[in-house]
Every structure is written in C-alpha cells, then in structure tokens.
Design a protein around this motif. Sequence first.
Motif, mmCIF file in Angstrom:
data_model
loop_
_atom_site.group_PDB
_atom_site.id
_atom_site.type_symbol
_atom_site.label_atom_id
_atom_site.label_comp_id
_atom_site.label_asym_id
_atom_site.label_seq_id
_atom_site.Cartn_x
_atom_site.Cartn_y
_atom_site.Cartn_z
ATOM 1 N N ASP A 385 0.833 -1.207 0.000
ATOM 2 C CA ASP A 385 0.000 0.000 0.000
ATOM 3 C C ASP A 385 0.871 1.260 0.000
ATOM 4 O O ASP A 385 0.523 2.267 -0.611
ATOM 5 C CB ASP A 385 -0.926 0.023 1.234
ATOM 6 C CG ASP A 385 -1.913 -1.134 1.214
ATOM 7 O OD1 ASP A 385 -2.341 -1.516 0.114
ATOM 8 O OD2 ASP A 385 -2.242 -1.660 2.297
ATOM 9 N N ASP A 403 4.399 0.959 11.283
ATOM 10 C CA ASP A 403 4.136 -0.448 11.636
ATOM 11 C C ASP A 403 4.858 -0.767 12.935
ATOM 12 O O ASP A 403 5.956 -0.245 13.173
ATOM 13 C CB ASP A 403 4.602 -1.407 10.533
ATOM 14 C CG ASP A 403 3.855 -2.734 10.589
ATOM 15 O OD1 ASP A 403 3.034 -2.995 9.692
ATOM 16 O OD2 ASP A 403 4.060 -3.507 11.563
ATOM 17 N N GLN A 405 6.098 -3.599 13.692
ATOM 18 C CA GLN A 405 7.134 -4.631 13.525
ATOM 19 C C GLN A 405 8.318 -4.100 12.714
ATOM 20 O O GLN A 405 8.141 -3.555 11.623
ATOM 21 C CB GLN A 405 6.565 -5.831 12.789
ATOM 22 C CG GLN A 405 5.503 -6.561 13.582
ATOM 23 C CD GLN A 405 5.192 -7.908 12.945
ATOM 24 O OE1 GLN A 405 6.028 -8.800 12.936
ATOM 25 N NE2 GLN A 405 3.989 -8.037 12.420
ATOM 26 N N HIS A 432 0.389 2.488 15.800
ATOM 27 C CA HIS A 432 -0.420 3.555 15.191
ATOM 28 C C HIS A 432 -1.378 4.230 16.181
ATOM 29 O O HIS A 432 -1.847 5.328 15.949
ATOM 30 C CB HIS A 432 -1.187 3.050 13.952
ATOM 31 C CG HIS A 432 -1.896 1.751 14.129
ATOM 32 N ND1 HIS A 432 -2.042 0.845 13.112
ATOM 33 C CD2 HIS A 432 -2.495 1.171 15.199
ATOM 34 C CE1 HIS A 432 -2.711 -0.212 13.547
ATOM 35 N NE2 HIS A 432 -2.985 -0.032 14.800
HETATM 36 N N1 SAM Z 1 -0.578 -2.825 4.157
HETATM 37 C C1 SAM Z 1 0.313 -3.961 4.244
HETATM 38 C C2 SAM Z 1 0.847 -4.326 2.860
HETATM 39 O O1 SAM Z 1 0.446 -3.698 1.871
HETATM 40 O O2 SAM Z 1 1.689 -5.239 2.769
HETATM 41 C C3 SAM Z 1 -0.268 -5.138 4.973
HETATM 42 C C4 SAM Z 1 -0.570 -4.825 6.404
HETATM 43 S S1 SAM Z 1 -0.757 -6.239 7.410
HETATM 44 C C5 SAM Z 1 -2.283 -6.856 6.898
HETATM 45 C C6 SAM Z 1 -1.104 -5.582 9.002
HETATM 46 C C7 SAM Z 1 0.097 -4.924 9.669
HETATM 47 O O3 SAM Z 1 -0.366 -4.242 10.822
HETATM 48 C C8 SAM Z 1 1.165 -5.880 10.166
HETATM 49 O O4 SAM Z 1 2.364 -5.659 9.498
HETATM 50 C C9 SAM Z 1 1.278 -5.588 11.653
HETATM 51 O O5 SAM Z 1 2.611 -5.597 12.131
HETATM 52 C C10 SAM Z 1 0.715 -4.194 11.736
HETATM 53 N N2 SAM Z 1 0.242 -3.799 13.069
HETATM 54 C C11 SAM Z 1 -0.396 -4.540 13.991
HETATM 55 N N3 SAM Z 1 -0.657 -3.793 15.077
HETATM 56 C C12 SAM Z 1 -0.188 -2.553 14.829
HETATM 57 C C13 SAM Z 1 -0.147 -1.333 15.571
HETATM 58 N N4 SAM Z 1 -0.679 -1.258 16.788
HETATM 59 N N5 SAM Z 1 0.440 -0.267 14.998
HETATM 60 C C14 SAM Z 1 0.976 -0.352 13.760
HETATM 61 N N6 SAM Z 1 0.976 -1.465 13.016
HETATM 62 C C15 SAM Z 1 0.396 -2.549 13.548
#
Ligand code: SAM
Length: 542
Positions: A385, A403, A405, A432
């Motif tokens: 994205d 993110d 991670q 976030h």
């Molecule tokens: N948009 C990404 C792409 O195009 O590859 C895919 C996103 S993935 C479905 C969801 C992401 O949300 C993960 O990488 C995870 O580490 C992140 N995530 C989970 N909790 C979060 C938080 N509290 N703040 C930021 N990121 C978070």
Amino acid sequence: MKDAIIFGGGMAGCMLADKLLAYGKEIAIVDNPARSRCSRVAAGLINPIAGSRLNLAWMAETFIPFAESYYREVEERYDQKIFHERDLARLFANDAERENWEQKKQDVKYRQWIDTLENTGIGSIPISGGKEGFAVRKAGYVDTPTLLSCLRSNLEKNTEFFEEDFEYDDISITENHVEWSGLKAKIAFFCEGHFATQNPWFSGYPFKPAKGIIGRITTDIDFSNTIIIKRYFLIPRHDATLYVGATYNWNDIVDQPDEEGIAELENFLRQHLGSKWNWDAIDAGVRPATAGGKPIIGKHSQSERVVAFNGFGSKGCMQIPYLADLLVKHIWSDHDLLRDASLSRFASKSPESRWRAVEVARERVLQVVKEGDIVCDATCGNGHDTVWLAKAVGKGGKVYAIDIQTDAIEATRARLEKENLNHRVTFLGRGHENLTSFIPIKDQGNVAAIVFNLGYLPGGDKSIFTQKKTTLAALEASLLTLKEGGILSLVLYYGHKGGSEEAKEVERWRHSLDRDRFKTEHIKNPVREGTSPSVITIKRVI
Ligand code: SAM
C-alpha cells in the motif's frame, strides 16, 4: 516445471494429489497441517440420505460406489482399514420428519438405499426416546485420520512436499506458468478449505464456512455396529469409542469447540443415553461448506492455470474420490465437469468474482489523493500500500509509513528503495494508536488519506496482528489528523482469531460518528459477505 502445485493438504488436497500421482503427474504440495483441523476431525460419514429434509444425497449412486472402491484400493495399498461399513438407523427427530418421510419413501429413487429397521435386522435401538425411522443401506464411515496419514506419508515420499503456510501474494500466475517460492508449475490447485474465503481468486464464490463440533465418547451401551442418526449422529467406531456430532455454527469460524456447541451435544447425549457415557475427546473444525451445498471446482474464468477443488462441506469422503478423478480428466483430457459442481455455474451471477478488498480500498483513496498531498499508511506491513500511496503523492508529497514490527518497516523500506520512492516516505516503527504523538504537529489536520489494512503481516509472524483496542485508538487519533475532504480507509478481515470481533467494533465505531462531519461507507463482497474481507471508508466532510 511441475505439472501442478496443490495449495492445501486436507482431504481434498491429499486425495487429488493421490489421483495426480496415479495419472503420472509430477506435483508439489504446500500445506501447514496446523492451519486447519477440518479434515482431521471429520466423522467421514457415508450416508446417501442427507440432512433433516431426508433428500437423496446428490449423485449418491455414482459417488458412493466410486468412493468405496477407491477406499478399498487404498486399504490394499497400505494394508490399513479405511472404510468401515455400518448399519444405519435413521430415526425421526420430530413429526415433520416423519410426515416428510411418508411422502419421500414412495419415490423409486430411494428404493436401493432404504429398508425397514426390522428387515435389515437392526434389532433393538439402544437409546431412549422415539425410535421410529428407517434403515439406510450402504452406509459407513471413513477413518479419516488413518486415510490422511496413509496418503500423506506416500505424498511426502513421492512429491515435493512443503509443510508450511503459503501467502496468496507470493503466488504468481502468468500466461505460461504458475510460480511459488521459485517453483514453477502448469497448474495451481487450490484446496485450502474454508480459507478460500481469503483467496483473491475465489473469495467471490459462495463459500459459507460452518464450524462443526464433534466429540468422541465411551459408553457401555452396545450399539452393535449400528450408526444412529436422530438429528445428531452416533457412530460406533472401530476403536470401541463413538463419534457424536455434529453442530453447525456459521458465525464462529475457528477450530475451537465452544461452550454452546458442547452443551448442544451434551443435551442430546443426556436425552438419549442418560448418564451412561463419558467424553473421550471434543474437537472442532470449520467445514468448507457452500451456499448451494455443492462443491466449487474447476478453472478460474480469468486463468485456466488457477483451479479450485473445494467446497465439499461435510460430504468430502463421499464426493472427493470421484470428483478428483473427473477434475484430472477435465484438465488433461478435456472431459466435461459436472455442471452442478463447476465454477462456471456462477458465471452469470458473478461477473467480477475476483473480489479484492485491497483494490477497492485503493480505488476509493485514489479518488481523493492528489500530487503533493501528505498521506499515512497506518499498517505498512510489506509495503504494497505504501508504494501506491508514494506514487499517488508524487515528488512533492509525503507518506508516513507506520508499523509496530521492525520486519515490516524493513520490508517496506526495501520495496520502496527498489521502486526508487523511499525519499517520499518517513518510516515510523511505532504503534499507530499513538500516531498523534509522532506525526509532526504541522502535518496534523493536513493529512489527505490514512490507510489501514488490518490483521497480520502476510508471510510474517501471525501471532502479531492488529487489536481492536489499539485499532479504535488509532482511528480516533486519525480523525484528528485528517484534513477536510480527507479519507480514511480500512480493509477488515474476518478469518483470523479476533478478526470478526475487531471488524464488529470498527463497524460500531463507524455508526457512532457525527454524520454531518463524516460520510462513511461499508463495502462488502457483492457475491458473498460472510467472512470475505470488506472495506470501510470515512470521508471528513467538514
Ligand atoms: N498494508 C500492508 C501491505 O500492503 O503489505 C499489509 C498490512 S498487514 C495486513 C497488518 C500490519 O499491521 C502488520 O504488518 C502488523 O505488524 C501491523 N500492526 C499490527 N498492530 C499494529 C499497531 N498497533 N500499529 C501499527 N501497526 C500494527
């Protein structure tokens, strides 16, 4: 190049693979057995008279003899008992069933399958309560754990077998081949059970996953090898236990038994066996059921290299042997598929079956974002994205990529560097939920788009996923950060643990927003809602 890669190694994947080997094909299989318990806990019932409506099971006269001879052949091959024949007493659960049966039994189609309880020598029925009903011939059950372990050990020796998860994003389909993890093949067969609802190629088809609880009990009551079905089944097994089941739950799509379902089975057992039984095990699996109750198999309309073999619900043991054979002949020898099972039966209803929520979200956001804008990817993950956002804002724009991670931030950075777009992006390895504390004050209230793609990182640690509490905090913070005319988008997933609850909370939050200030939309898969990912957008009007 291999002839095929099979994604998913449950009952459908393993029996299809077995068939492909029999036809001399070279194959690879990708399956993580820990991902789904459905095939392992299946009761394996073979019963030509199906469900509470007492209809004759679809194509029973073709499927059952074919399945039986296949299981006999597997038994010989591995010197293991697979198919256990049983008498079956189908008892009426209520007056409506009895009355319905009075009509149905006149139909000559039923003749070869039914008899009276007396004629078949089913003596006294060893349970309490009403015992009126009829006998079903040619019934039994398939010992699914033994079947799977025989087939799997053979497949592990004779195919390239990858015991791991796969991600749809990692499978590329070109005109000439399919490719996954450096492995090329002519065909990709998808046999991933209920996870098909997440498959970008097939999520538009009417899968309707249903969790089923099935238990194993011990009892001193003598069932004399007679299966009893009275709404629920009791199947006397070869190991002196009995299977009892199964429940149907379309809302809780996880492999764990729930209290309500267990109580349902316990009520049944108490009513009919009193207290003369004990639990030996309680298990649950999600059946890949479909809206019309028939399987979904065949080539995808947009690529004949993408093939579904799925949707067998609780009838896999009856249907798969015949349909696996037919599908192989369809692909390599041009045989016709059965129309009732074929993907193409949905063609007119589903012109756009490749529902991709992420693409829908992108489209909506791109209607708003202009060159020079400031935007934010609140869950940058692997950076897909972030890339289109960086392209949309152009040289003069700015993207915040967030993110929690480090792996995700690094994957995003690498992807952006490859596209030479990294200088438009500020990488923020933070949660976030605190975005107002690290997006510079001067940019707050000036952000044109904030994009959330919830859930876990594809290809990463699946135990880390967005949580409803932090997601809601992040959404509140985002509203303070959006500019007038700006858009917030979310892609919601329902298939992982906590996904449905998170989606419900977000939906509740959307309804709580001030309608004069925010215009919102929840866009769902037009063909199949349920567990297919959906998109929420929120536009700040004033
Ligand atoms: N948009 C990404 C792409 O195009 O590859 C895919 C996103 S993935 C479905 C969801 C992401 O949300 C993960 O990488 C995870 O580490 C992140 N995530 C989970 N909790 C979060 C938080 N509290 N703040 C930021 N990121 C978070």
